[in-house]
Design an enzyme around this catalytic site. Structure first.
Site, PDB file in Angstrom:
ATOM      1  NE  ARG A 195      35.743   1.790  80.165  1.00 14.84           N
ATOM      2  CZ  ARG A 195      35.435   2.954  79.629  1.00 14.84           C
ATOM      3  NH1 ARG A 195      34.208   3.173  79.198  1.00 14.84           N
ATOM      4  NH2 ARG A 195      36.360   3.899  79.527  1.00 14.84           N
ATOM      5  CG  ASP A 241      44.638   2.604  85.764  1.00 13.53           C
ATOM      6  OD1 ASP A 241      45.417   1.698  85.404  1.00 13.53           O
ATOM      7  OD2 ASP A 241      44.455   3.647  85.096  1.00 13.53           O
ATOM      8  CE1 TYR A 272      50.417   7.044  83.016  1.00 12.28           C
ATOM      9  CE2 TYR A 272      52.043   5.731  84.179  1.00 12.28           C
ATOM     10  CZ  TYR A 272      51.208   5.921  83.104  1.00 12.28           C
ATOM     11  OH  TYR A 272      51.175   4.997  82.101  1.00 12.28           O
ATOM     12  NE  ARG A 280      46.508  -2.444  81.925  1.00 11.81           N
ATOM     13  CZ  ARG A 280      46.407  -1.422  81.066  1.00 11.81           C
ATOM     14  NH1 ARG A 280      45.560  -1.472  80.074  1.00 11.81           N
ATOM     15  NH2 ARG A 280      47.152  -0.359  81.237  1.00 11.81           N
ATOM     16  NE  ARG A 309      39.901  -0.572  77.035  1.00 11.85           N
ATOM     17  CZ  ARG A 309      40.779   0.375  76.718  1.00 11.85           C
ATOM     18  NH1 ARG A 309      40.358   1.515  76.206  1.00 11.85           N
ATOM     19  NH2 ARG A 309      42.059   0.184  76.893  1.00 11.85           N
TER      20      ARG A 309
HETATM   21  O1  CP3 Z   1      45.597  -6.545  85.033  1.00 17.22           O
HETATM   22  C1  CP3 Z   1      44.401  -6.362  85.339  1.00 17.22           C
HETATM   23  O2  CP3 Z   1      43.470  -7.006  84.805  1.00 17.22           O
HETATM   24  C2  CP3 Z   1      44.059  -5.423  86.478  1.00 17.22           C
HETATM   25  C3  CP3 Z   1      43.789  -4.066  86.178  1.00 17.22           C
HETATM   26  C4  CP3 Z   1      44.853  -3.076  85.725  1.00 17.22           C
HETATM   27  C5  CP3 Z   1      44.516  -1.949  84.916  1.00 17.22           C
HETATM   28  N1  CP3 Z   1      45.622  -1.161  84.799  1.00 17.22           N
HETATM   29  C6  CP3 Z   1      43.186  -1.681  84.356  1.00 17.22           C
HETATM   30  C7  CP3 Z   1      43.016  -0.693  83.256  1.00 17.22           C
HETATM   31  C8  CP3 Z   1      46.211  -2.975  86.036  1.00 17.22           C
HETATM   32  C9  CP3 Z   1      47.108  -3.931  86.820  1.00 17.22           C
HETATM   33  C10 CP3 Z   1      46.685  -1.755  85.455  1.00 17.22           C
HETATM   34  C11 CP3 Z   1      48.066  -1.253  85.608  1.00 17.22           C
HETATM   35  C12 CP3 Z   1      48.493  -0.078  84.842  1.00 17.22           C
HETATM   36  N2  CP3 Z   1      47.766   1.053  84.546  1.00 17.22           N
HETATM   37  C13 CP3 Z   1      49.802   0.119  84.362  1.00 17.22           C
HETATM   38  C14 CP3 Z   1      50.956  -0.847  84.558  1.00 17.22           C
HETATM   39  C15 CP3 Z   1      50.970  -1.949  83.575  1.00 17.22           C
HETATM   40  C16 CP3 Z   1      51.219  -1.505  82.177  1.00 17.22           C
HETATM   41  O3  CP3 Z   1      50.297  -1.643  81.363  1.00 17.22           O
HETATM   42  O4  CP3 Z   1      52.351  -1.045  81.890  1.00 17.22           O
HETATM   43  C17 CP3 Z   1      49.845   1.363  83.718  1.00 17.22           C
HETATM   44  C18 CP3 Z   1      51.022   1.993  83.022  1.00 17.22           C
HETATM   45  C19 CP3 Z   1      48.555   1.953  83.854  1.00 17.22           C
HETATM   46  C20 CP3 Z   1      48.119   3.302  83.399  1.00 17.22           C
HETATM   47  C21 CP3 Z   1      47.007   3.257  82.420  1.00 17.22           C
HETATM   48  N3  CP3 Z   1      45.716   2.901  82.730  1.00 17.22           N
HETATM   49  C22 CP3 Z   1      47.070   3.556  81.044  1.00 17.22           C
HETATM   50  C23 CP3 Z   1      48.306   3.976  80.298  1.00 17.22           C
HETATM   51  C24 CP3 Z   1      45.763   3.377  80.538  1.00 17.22           C
HETATM   52  C25 CP3 Z   1      45.292   3.643  79.123  1.00 17.22           C
HETATM   53  C26 CP3 Z   1      45.619   2.547  78.194  1.00 17.22           C
HETATM   54  C27 CP3 Z   1      44.426   1.699  77.926  1.00 17.22           C
HETATM   55  O5  CP3 Z   1      44.574   0.459  77.912  1.00 17.22           O
HETATM   56  O6  CP3 Z   1      43.357   2.268  77.682  1.00 17.22           O
HETATM   57  C28 CP3 Z   1      44.944   2.931  81.606  1.00 17.22           C
HETATM   58  C29 CP3 Z   1      43.519   2.564  81.542  1.00 17.22           C
HETATM   59  C30 CP3 Z   1      43.142   1.189  82.007  1.00 17.22           C
HETATM   60  N4  CP3 Z   1      43.649   0.525  83.104  1.00 17.22           N
HETATM   61  C31 CP3 Z   1      42.149   0.346  81.408  1.00 17.22           C
HETATM   62  C32 CP3 Z   1      42.067  -0.815  82.190  1.00 17.22           C
HETATM   63  C33 CP3 Z   1      41.128  -1.987  82.002  1.00 17.22           C
HETATM   64  C34 CP3 Z   1      41.305   0.715  80.203  1.00 17.22           C
HETATM   65  C35 CP3 Z   1      40.276   1.707  80.624  1.00 17.22           C
HETATM   66  C36 CP3 Z   1      38.903   1.519  80.031  1.00 17.22           C
HETATM   67  O7  CP3 Z   1      38.196   0.530  80.342  1.00 17.22           O
HETATM   68  O8  CP3 Z   1      38.526   2.428  79.280  1.00 17.22           O
END
Ligand code: CP3
Length: 349
Positions: free
Chosen positions: A42, A79, A155, A29, A33
């Site tokens: 974004r 994502d 999911y 990640r 943000r």
């Molecule tokens: O690593 C990176 O920089 C690449 C991008 C990436 C995102 N999600 C961007 C994201 C990757 C590799 C993921 C994987 C992901 N997404 C996982 C597996 C890794 C982990 O964290 O366990 C999972 C479970 C998800 C599902 C997901 N997406 C959730 C649960 C959430 C909400 C939590 C949060 O942080 O807000 C997201 C949203 C998400 N995915 C964001 C980002 C940058 C935040 C969204 C935003 O900008 O509002």
């Protein structure tokens, strides 16, 4: 020729089994943000989902942390649940809640999903991969990714994030044959999704099975190890030489069976895995990536640097990639990330 070019990238050399001092570093990640430039992109996109499907902006946010911190690898900005939308399941994001989907809980629900338009719907993501690859320097590798199929299934079935995975676990236990059909569909989809990322320029892929650690050992073997083994062997056959990193988060001692039985080329460990155990049980089998607790990166100072140094000392003699044990947290100060990179690379960097 391409092999020679690839072998110059420190991250890929380590995944092929060469130890490196200092180790290569990237952070899960790393785009997100906590970076003001991400928040600006974004806002420009209008929503998180629009950002994921906009190749210009998604490639831009992928490259932001590379420019700022000089990481050894970039990871595709996308994502985990997006392939479910490719299969026809409606997906939405609500602020602070993460992904929200129309739940699929029965075989009849499952029959509404399908593969025919899968790659077309996800085409912008492959365009993002092409753009990132074109924007990276010669030393930085590009990682593609997908969810592990068990995590993707949670999911799909729960309709979003979950605490106890009630619907997914009960479907698997009550109707293993019906659940296996769901896992089979998700496996085929994941294979096509990752193959398309590799064809577009990903040089390595990581499978995020974020909720693998919530299953008992029997179900772990059935819904984590077995489908992962299938995906790994088919990806290896289709794309020889492209390393696959597995991440069965929270799997504890089952990490060892996962590495031995899935055939992954490298293993991402979470922060709960003791370093001595990883060095003894996992590193003889394959390169290890991990595992600083993301909270240490938020706190910074000695809580961060002493733990990072210990990780490098205990895992750095064999093939090792520095990373966190889970994704960067929202309130991480970017200066701490810069300090971590200096700490891992040493004074010469
Ligand atoms: O690593 C990176 O920089 C690449 C991008 C990436 C995102 N999600 C961007 C994201 C990757 C590799 C993921 C994987 C992901 N997404 C996982 C597996 C890794 C982990 O964290 O366990 C999972 C479970 C998800 C599902 C997901 N997406 C959730 C649960 C959430 C909400 C939590 C949060 O942080 O807000 C997201 C949203 C998400 N995915 C964001 C980002 C940058 C935040 C969204 C935003 O900008 O509002």
């Amino acid at each position: 020729m391409s092999t020679k070019k690839q072998s110059e990238k420190p991250f890929l050399r380590v995944l092929r089994g060469e130890a490196s001092v200092p180790p290569p570093i990237w952070l899960m990640r790393q785009a997100g943000r906590y970076l003001p430039e991400y928040r600006a992109a974004r806002a420009k996109a209008g929503s998180f989902k629009a950002l994921c499907y906009d190749p210009v902006l998604a490639s831009e946010v992928t490259l932001q942390p590379i420019r700022r911190f000089g990481f050894d690898a970039a990871i595709l900005f996308a994502d985990l649940p997006l392939p479910l939308e490719g299969l026809g399941q409606a997906l939405d994001y609500r602020d602070g809640e993460g992904p929200v989907l129309e739940p699929i809980r029965t075989s009849a629900d499952l029959s509404k999903l399908g593969l025919p338009k899968f790659l077309d719907r996800l085409a912008p993501i492959f365009e993002t991969v092409r753009r990132i690859r074109a924007g990276l320097g010669p030393k930085t590798a590009l990682i593609g990714f997908a969810g592990g199929v068990w995590t993707l299934a949670t999911y799909m079935i729960e309709g979003g994030s979950s605490r106890d995975f009630t619907h997914a676990k009960r479907w698997a236990l009550r109707d293993a044959a019906g659940f296996a059909a769901a896992i089979e569909l998700l496996s085929v989809a994941t294979l096509r999704y990752l193959s398309a990322q590799i064809q577009a320029g990903a040089e390595c892929v990581q499978l995020f099975d974020s909720w693998a650690g919530t299953l008992d050992a029997e179900e772990f073997e059935r819904w984590v190890i077995a489908p992962t083994r299938g995906i790994v062997s088919q990806l290896h056959a289709a794309h020889p030489g492209v390393p696959i990193i597995g991440f069965p988060r929270g799997a504890g001692p089952l990490y060892e069976a996962y590495v031995r039985q899935t055939g992954v080329d490298a293993i991402q460990i979470d922060s709960g895995i003791p370093l001595e155990w990883a060095a003894k049980q996992l590193q003889p089998l394959c390169p290890v990536q991990g595992n600083l607790d993301p909270q240490r990166l938020v706190v910074g100072g000695a809580a961060m640097t002493a733990a990072a140094a210990a990780i490098c000392r205990k895992l750095g003699k064999k093939p090792f990639v520095f990373n966190l044990g889970h994704g960067i947290l929202l309130d991480t100060p970017p200066e701490h990330v810069a300090e971590l990179v200096r700490c891992v690379r040493g004074p010469s960097s």
